[in-house]
Design a protein around this motif. Structure first.
Motif, PDB file in Angstrom:
ATOM      1  N   LEU A 474      90.288 145.001  47.639  1.00  0.00           N
ATOM      2  CA  LEU A 474      89.391 146.123  47.945  1.00  0.00           C
ATOM      3  C   LEU A 474      87.938 145.701  47.773  1.00  0.00           C
ATOM      4  CD1 LEU A 474      89.263 149.318  48.423  1.00  0.00           C
ATOM      5  CD2 LEU A 474      89.068 149.460  45.932  1.00  0.00           C
ATOM      6  N   LEU A 475      87.633 145.056  46.641  1.00  0.00           N
ATOM      7  CA  LEU A 475      86.273 144.594  46.368  1.00  0.00           C
ATOM      8  C   LEU A 475      85.796 143.606  47.429  1.00  0.00           C
ATOM      9  CD1 LEU A 475      86.301 143.992  42.511  1.00  0.00           C
ATOM     10  CD2 LEU A 475      84.704 145.451  43.759  1.00  0.00           C
ATOM     11  N   GLU A 476      86.648 142.646  47.758  1.00  0.00           N
ATOM     12  CA  GLU A 476      86.241 141.617  48.711  1.00  0.00           C
ATOM     13  C   GLU A 476      85.984 142.216  50.089  1.00  0.00           C
ATOM     14  OE1 GLU A 476      87.634 137.264  50.509  1.00  0.00           O
ATOM     15  OE2 GLU A 476      88.864 138.282  48.995  1.00  0.00           O
ATOM     16  N   TYR A 477      86.841 143.140  50.505  1.00  0.00           N
ATOM     17  CA  TYR A 477      86.642 143.754  51.824  1.00  0.00           C
ATOM     18  C   TYR A 477      85.336 144.554  51.845  1.00  0.00           C
ATOM     19  CZ  TYR A 477      87.636 146.006  56.266  1.00  0.00           C
ATOM     20  OH  TYR A 477      87.556 146.429  57.567  1.00  0.00           O
ATOM     21  N   ALA A 478      85.100 145.322  50.796  1.00  0.00           N
ATOM     22  CA  ALA A 478      83.869 146.115  50.745  1.00  0.00           C
ATOM     23  C   ALA A 478      82.636 145.217  50.756  1.00  0.00           C
ATOM     24  CB  ALA A 478      83.883 147.000  49.496  1.00  0.00           C
ATOM     25  N   PHE A 492      74.146 152.857  48.428  1.00  0.00           N
ATOM     26  CA  PHE A 492      75.598 153.012  48.413  1.00  0.00           C
ATOM     27  C   PHE A 492      76.070 153.593  49.745  1.00  0.00           C
ATOM     28  CE2 PHE A 492      79.374 155.631  47.607  1.00  0.00           C
ATOM     29  CZ  PHE A 492      80.213 154.692  47.048  1.00  0.00           C
ATOM     30  N   HIS A 493      77.091 152.984  50.339  1.00  0.00           N
ATOM     31  CA  HIS A 493      77.627 153.440  51.624  1.00  0.00           C
ATOM     32  C   HIS A 493      79.111 153.750  51.444  1.00  0.00           C
ATOM     33  CE1 HIS A 493      73.862 152.227  53.454  1.00  0.00           C
ATOM     34  NE2 HIS A 493      74.001 151.018  52.928  1.00  0.00           N
ATOM     35  N   PHE A 494      79.399 155.034  51.300  1.00  0.00           N
ATOM     36  CA  PHE A 494      80.777 155.432  51.034  1.00  0.00           C
ATOM     37  C   PHE A 494      81.692 155.110  52.210  1.00  0.00           C
ATOM     38  CE2 PHE A 494      83.943 159.003  50.128  1.00  0.00           C
ATOM     39  CZ  PHE A 494      84.607 158.254  49.146  1.00  0.00           C
ATOM     40  N   ASN A 495      81.135 155.133  53.413  1.00  0.00           N
ATOM     41  CA  ASN A 495      81.979 154.839  54.580  1.00  0.00           C
ATOM     42  C   ASN A 495      82.529 153.408  54.526  1.00  0.00           C
ATOM     43  OD1 ASN A 495      79.214 153.983  55.019  1.00  0.00           O
ATOM     44  ND2 ASN A 495      79.781 153.533  57.126  1.00  0.00           N
ATOM     45  N   VAL A 496      81.769 152.491  53.924  1.00  0.00           N
ATOM     46  CA  VAL A 496      82.260 151.114  53.767  1.00  0.00           C
ATOM     47  C   VAL A 496      83.477 151.104  52.848  1.00  0.00           C
ATOM     48  CG1 VAL A 496      81.694 148.831  52.859  1.00  0.00           C
ATOM     49  CG2 VAL A 496      80.010 150.082  54.229  1.00  0.00           C
ATOM     50  N   TRP A 497      83.392 151.831  51.754  1.00  0.00           N
ATOM     51  CA  TRP A 497      84.506 151.885  50.812  1.00  0.00           C
ATOM     52  C   TRP A 497      85.708 152.634  51.396  1.00  0.00           C
ATOM     53  CZ3 TRP A 497      85.102 149.092  46.527  1.00  0.00           C
ATOM     54  CH2 TRP A 497      83.984 148.459  45.997  1.00  0.00           C
ATOM     55  N   GLN A 498      85.448 153.678  52.156  1.00  0.00           N
ATOM     56  CA  GLN A 498      86.557 154.404  52.787  1.00  0.00           C
ATOM     57  C   GLN A 498      87.333 153.477  53.727  1.00  0.00           C
ATOM     58  OE1 GLN A 498      84.060 157.678  54.261  1.00  0.00           O
ATOM     59  NE2 GLN A 498      85.374 159.113  53.143  1.00  0.00           N
ATOM     60  N   LYS A 499      86.594 152.657  54.454  1.00  0.00           N
ATOM     61  CA  LYS A 499      87.254 151.703  55.347  1.00  0.00           C
ATOM     62  C   LYS A 499      88.022 150.659  54.540  1.00  0.00           C
ATOM     63  CE  LYS A 499      86.446 148.805  59.412  1.00  0.00           C
ATOM     64  NZ  LYS A 499      85.444 148.229  60.341  1.00  0.00           N
ATOM     65  N   ALA A 500      87.448 150.250  53.405  1.00  0.00           N
ATOM     66  CA  ALA A 500      88.130 149.268  52.546  1.00  0.00           C
ATOM     67  C   ALA A 500      89.425 149.855  51.979  1.00  0.00           C
ATOM     68  CB  ALA A 500      87.200 148.839  51.413  1.00  0.00           C
ATOM     69  N   PHE A 501      89.384 151.125  51.569  1.00  0.00           N
ATOM     70  CA  PHE A 501      90.614 151.776  51.098  1.00  0.00           C
ATOM     71  C   PHE A 501      91.667 151.780  52.206  1.00  0.00           C
ATOM     72  CE2 PHE A 501      87.837 154.123  47.935  1.00  0.00           C
ATOM     73  CZ  PHE A 501      88.415 153.550  46.820  1.00  0.00           C
ATOM     74  N   GLU A 503      91.941 149.818  54.861  1.00  0.00           N
ATOM     75  CA  GLU A 503      92.408 148.488  55.251  1.00  0.00           C
ATOM     76  C   GLU A 503      93.348 147.881  54.217  1.00  0.00           C
ATOM     77  OE1 GLU A 503      91.981 146.660  57.995  1.00  0.00           O
ATOM     78  OE2 GLU A 503      90.926 148.304  58.997  1.00  0.00           O
ATOM     79  N   THR A 504      93.119 148.182  52.938  1.00  0.00           N
ATOM     80  CA  THR A 504      93.943 147.576  51.883  1.00  0.00           C
ATOM     81  C   THR A 504      95.130 148.454  51.490  1.00  0.00           C
ATOM     82  OG1 THR A 504      92.503 148.568  50.180  1.00  0.00           O
ATOM     83  CG2 THR A 504      91.978 146.318  50.919  1.00  0.00           C
ATOM     84  N   GLY A 505      95.114 149.709  51.913  1.00  0.00           N
ATOM     85  CA  GLY A 505      96.204 150.606  51.554  1.00  0.00           C
ATOM     86  C   GLY A 505      96.125 151.132  50.132  1.00  0.00           C
ATOM     87  N   LEU A 506      95.021 150.890  49.452  1.00  0.00           N
ATOM     88  CA  LEU A 506      94.826 151.396  48.091  1.00  0.00           C
ATOM     89  C   LEU A 506      94.123 152.757  48.153  1.00  0.00           C
ATOM     90  CD1 LEU A 506      93.598 148.063  46.453  1.00  0.00           C
ATOM     91  CD2 LEU A 506      95.932 148.946  46.596  1.00  0.00           C
ATOM     92  N   THR A 507      94.399 153.618  47.178  1.00  0.00           N
ATOM     93  CA  THR A 507      93.854 154.971  47.246  1.00  0.00           C
ATOM     94  C   THR A 507      93.320 155.425  45.890  1.00  0.00           C
ATOM     95  OG1 THR A 507      95.942 156.066  46.668  1.00  0.00           O
ATOM     96  CG2 THR A 507      95.543 155.581  49.019  1.00  0.00           C
TER      97      THR A 507
END
Length: 809
Positions: A474-478, A492-501, A503-507
């Motif tokens: 998750l960290l690496e993708y973000a 801070f860009h929440f949309n980046v983290w939402q996409k990372a969640f 892509e990685t399947g973590l919630t």
């Protein structure tokens, strides 16, 4: 340290994953910097996160991130250590590794790569960072770092593999090597087990605790930092153990420095830094057993030097009349109290047992002693919270405002985030929607200035604080998709983290918003970060039980000490009897200081020199000093002028010697002289200035043979103007033309060290200024990027009298 010493020693770069201004005062980095540099087999340097413009410049030029002291690339150190103060700095760690030319993943590093170590508050659950670090220091670093250095030194000459080094380090008490532990998961994603994979590696990693190191004077920054004062750690840990506070459980046992040691530390620190403010730092500084006599002696000793004493966030029930009297004696540093909960029931659940009457009395005491504003911290989303608890925040604030007219309240509202190794580590965090509704309701009803943490940021913090190793992806993708400086709300860009969640399947639902059971294996169970897990669970159950019980008549867990009133400190303003004028030079890297930063540097020099300087009167006494005209960033100078007024007479030569001894590298005191007290200010007298502009050879045609003729033609132009933009970037932006003919009093080319130098004498004063590099740009028809390469030195100021005669100021 010379190159011979460095070649046979262990080099350590201590890194803080945020900007220099934010990370400079980090206590952990400061302590380890001293500890390592005291040894005879190692040396420490520092590095900080590169801001976006610097990062782009480094990548554009193919340069690695380097250390502050010697500009050594991070990849050339033996050990690179990161302080990890908060979860939202994790992506900055990846950015620094990448900029430093170090392979991102631990398993990708070879024998020539540095050892990457983490430490600080966040390593209480290091699992989200496990993929990127070779090891973590669990607990205090003062003693363990010596063992790490010794292990590294022995390995460097052994020819053993990197894996063997890690195995040796894993046997050090308090050192965790993630690659030597295997994690298994249940199909539903919960951790099944964490087990060591190598012989001699402990099943659980102990928390390393050290005695408090003797403190030395810190390095003094040139630039203004977030904590621009002398910070003195007076305690470690906290006697209260609020159930939401990770530090209160992990930093056990509670330890204090003695009053005698602290008095020596403050005396030594002020003498060697020149700061005019001291903060006695600790999780609950007002609970120090000698806090009132300590404050009284500090006030007696330093108030006459106009040094203010402050405390960080203080329990409302510990802010006594004696403390208030002392803290306001010089200048009032900000007061911060943290009730946390809105009702006594809520405060009992979180073990922050304060009565509302105590909070009200504290605010009244602050107002009566002259404070105009106070900060209050509240949390919402706490375990067992009801609407009544949120209403309690509103009622407490509203009533306090009515009862304390003229006292402005600034509120910080923070959502609750469960932390590892606390009784609430099993408790779910509120969802983003619930947080939004609660904050919106509080904002609507609170009659005070409000600061609130970004709720989307809290979602990410909640995941990373209780995440497992899978969060590394998750960290690496973000990070790879642009996430950096996440702790800064504007970046801070929440949309980046939402996409990372996605892509990685973590919630967030899995990691932070579900109830965890007593028998669940938590990702950090193999780290001994606090009390026994069973004790924490029992404390959690006690909190849930207390939420349903009636309040006891005496809810406090500690007796309130009786303290005697303090001795009043009377500050008298002695009249100045003498004014001295000093001239400084600045060369080298210090040319990049701003004028305001230079002024603060001079004030610290004067304090360190212990000159008998006069001060203004009033609530915020200031040194009676005046400074010459502002200097542009990037200019060197031979004529930085300032005046100081003294309460005792000194020979100029004596003052010159005292101040010269305190001049930092890059600055030199050139002259000291007497000036009558009644003389006008420096800036009102100066009207001529001389500059030297050094021009690179590659800018010149025919080796510069045509320079004199070109200058003559330039000065003979009928129209000679510069365009200057005023109020740039605003709606009122305008462009004005400046006629250079009346401003250029003299111009000639001279040779210095085989380089052509343009010597300019310019008119100086309000509305009569032209930058010398802009004149050179116009003369040589340079582009803006070439103009930036011109080296400018301010050589001298002059006072031109009405009769045309010149005098030196």
């Amino acid at each position: 340290r010379d190159e011979a010493y460095r070649s046979k020693s262990v080099g350590v770069c201590l890194c803080f994953p945020d900007l220099y201004e934010t990370g400079f005062a980090n206590a952990g980095i400061e302590i380890l910097y001293r500890v390592i540099n005291r040894r005879d087999d190692s040396y420490a340097e520092r590095a900080y996160a590169a801001d976006s413009d610097l990062a782009a410049a480094l990548r554009g030029r193919g340069w690695p991130l380097f250390s502050l002291e010697t500009r050594t690339p991070l990849k050339d150190f033996d050990i690179v250590g990161f302080g990890l103060p908060y979860e939202l700095c994790f992506t900055n760690v990846l950015e620094m590794l990448d900029l430093g030319g170090i392979p991102l993943k631990a398993h990708e590093r070879g024998k020539e790569d540095p050892l990457i170590i983490g430490g600080g508050p966040c390593v209480i659950n290091p699992e989200p960072l496990a993929d990127f670090f070779d090891g973590f220091v669990i607990g205090d670093g003062e003693e363990i770092f010596g063992e790490i250095i010794a292990c590294m030194k022995a390995w460097k000459g052994s020819g053993a593999s990197r894996t063997e080094l890690l195995k040796s380090l894993a046997r050090i008490e308090g050192f965790y090597v993630p690659s030597l532990y295997a994690v298994e998961y249940f199909p539903d994603g919960r951790v099944r087990s964490v087990t060591p994979t190598a012989e001699g590696v402990p099943a659980s990693v102990a928390y390393r605790r050290s005695s408090l190191e003797a403190m030395e004077a810190p390095v003094v920054p040139f630039v203004q930092t977030v904590h621009d004062r002398l910070n003195v750690e007076i305690q470690r840990g906290c006697p209260w153990r609020c159930r939401f506070c990770q530090a209160g459980f992990s930093y056990r046992p509670y330890r204090e420095r003695s009053k005698e040691d602290l008095l020596q530390i403050v005396e030594h620190g002020l003498k060697h830094t020149g700061y005019d403010a001291v903060t006695l730092a600790g999780l609950s500084a007002a609970d120090h057993t000698e806090i009132v006599p300590l404050l009284q002696e500090l006030s007696d000793k330093f108030s006459l030097r106009r040094v203010s004493i402050g405390l960080p966030s203080t329990r409302a029930d510990r802010f006594t009349l004696a403390v208030a009297e002392i803290l306001h004696s010089v200048r009032r540093q900000s007061l911060t109290f943290a009730p946390e909960g809105g009702t006594e029931r809520m405060r009992r659940v979180i073990r922050k047992e304060l009565q509302e009457s105590e909070i009200r009395q504290t605010l009244s005491t602050a107002r009566e002693h002259g404070w105009k504003s106070v900060k209050l911290y509240f949390m919402y989303g706490l375990p067992t919270e009801t609407q009544e608890d949120l209403d309690g925040i509103v009622h407490l604030v509203s009533d306090s405002v009515k009862q304390n007219r003229g006292l402005a309240l600034t509120l910080t509202l923070s959502p609750f985030v469960p932390k590892p190794h606390t009784p609430f580590q099993w408790h779910p965090m509120d969802t983003l929607d619930v947080h939004r509704k609660k904050l919106q309701d509080l904002r609507k009803r609170l009659a005070a200035s409000i600061r609130a943490h970004g709720l989307e940021q809290i979602v990410v913090e909640g995941v990373l604080s209780r995440g497992d190793r899978r969060c590394g992806a998750l960290l690496e993708y973000a990070w790879r998709t642009g996430s950096k400086f996440d702790e800064w709300s504007e970046r801070f860009h929440f949309n980046v983290w939402q996409k990372a969640f996605a892509e990685t399947g973590l919630t967030p639902e899995f990691f932070s918003q579900r109830v965890r059971t007593q028998d669940e294996v938590l990702p950090w169970d193999h780290i001994q970060g606090g009390p026994d897990k069973r004790a924490l669970w029992n404390d959690y159950q006690t909190a849930l039980k207390q939420a349903q019980e009636s309040l006891p008549e005496k809810p406090h867990l500690k007796e309130r000490p009786t303290v005697a009133p303090s001795r009043p400190v009377v500050l008298t303003s002695e009249k100045p009897v003498q004014r001295l004028r000093f001239r400084l030079s600045r060369h080298g890297d210090v040319r990049f200081l701003s004028h305001l930063e230079q002024i603060e540097m001079i004030r610290r020099m004067v304090r360190r020199a212990e000159l008998p300087v006069a001060f203004t009167s009033g609530f915020h006494p200031q040194m009676k000093a005046s400074f010459g005209p502002a200097i542009s960033v990037g200019y060197e100078s031979e004529c930085e002028l300032f005046d100081i007024e003294l309460t005792q007479r000194l020979e100029p030569g004596q003052a010159f010697e005292k101040l010269s001894q305190e001049a930092p590298e890059g600055f030199s005191v050139l002259k000291a002289s007497r000036v009558p007290l009644f003389f006008p200010s420096l800036e009102s007298l100066l009207n001529r200035v001389e500059y030297r502009v050094r021009v690179p050879q590659d800018f010149l045609h025919a080796g510069g043979a045509d320079l004199p003729a070109g200058l003559e033609e330039f000065l003979a132009r009928k129209e000679l103007t510069l365009e200057k933009i005023r109020k740039k970037g605003t709606a009122a932006e305008t462009t004005v033309k400046i006629d250079l003919h009346p401003l250029i009093l003299g111009a000639e080319w001279i040779m210095e060290e085989s380089s052509p130098v343009l010597r300019l004498t310019l008119r100086f004063g309000p509305g009569k200024n032209a930058k010398p590099e802009k004149i050179a740009q116009l003369l040589l028809s340079l582009k803006d990027e070439d103009t930036a390469r011109l080296a400018v030195e301010r050589k001298a100021f002059w006072i031109e009298k009405p009769d045309g005669t010149l005098t030196e100021p």
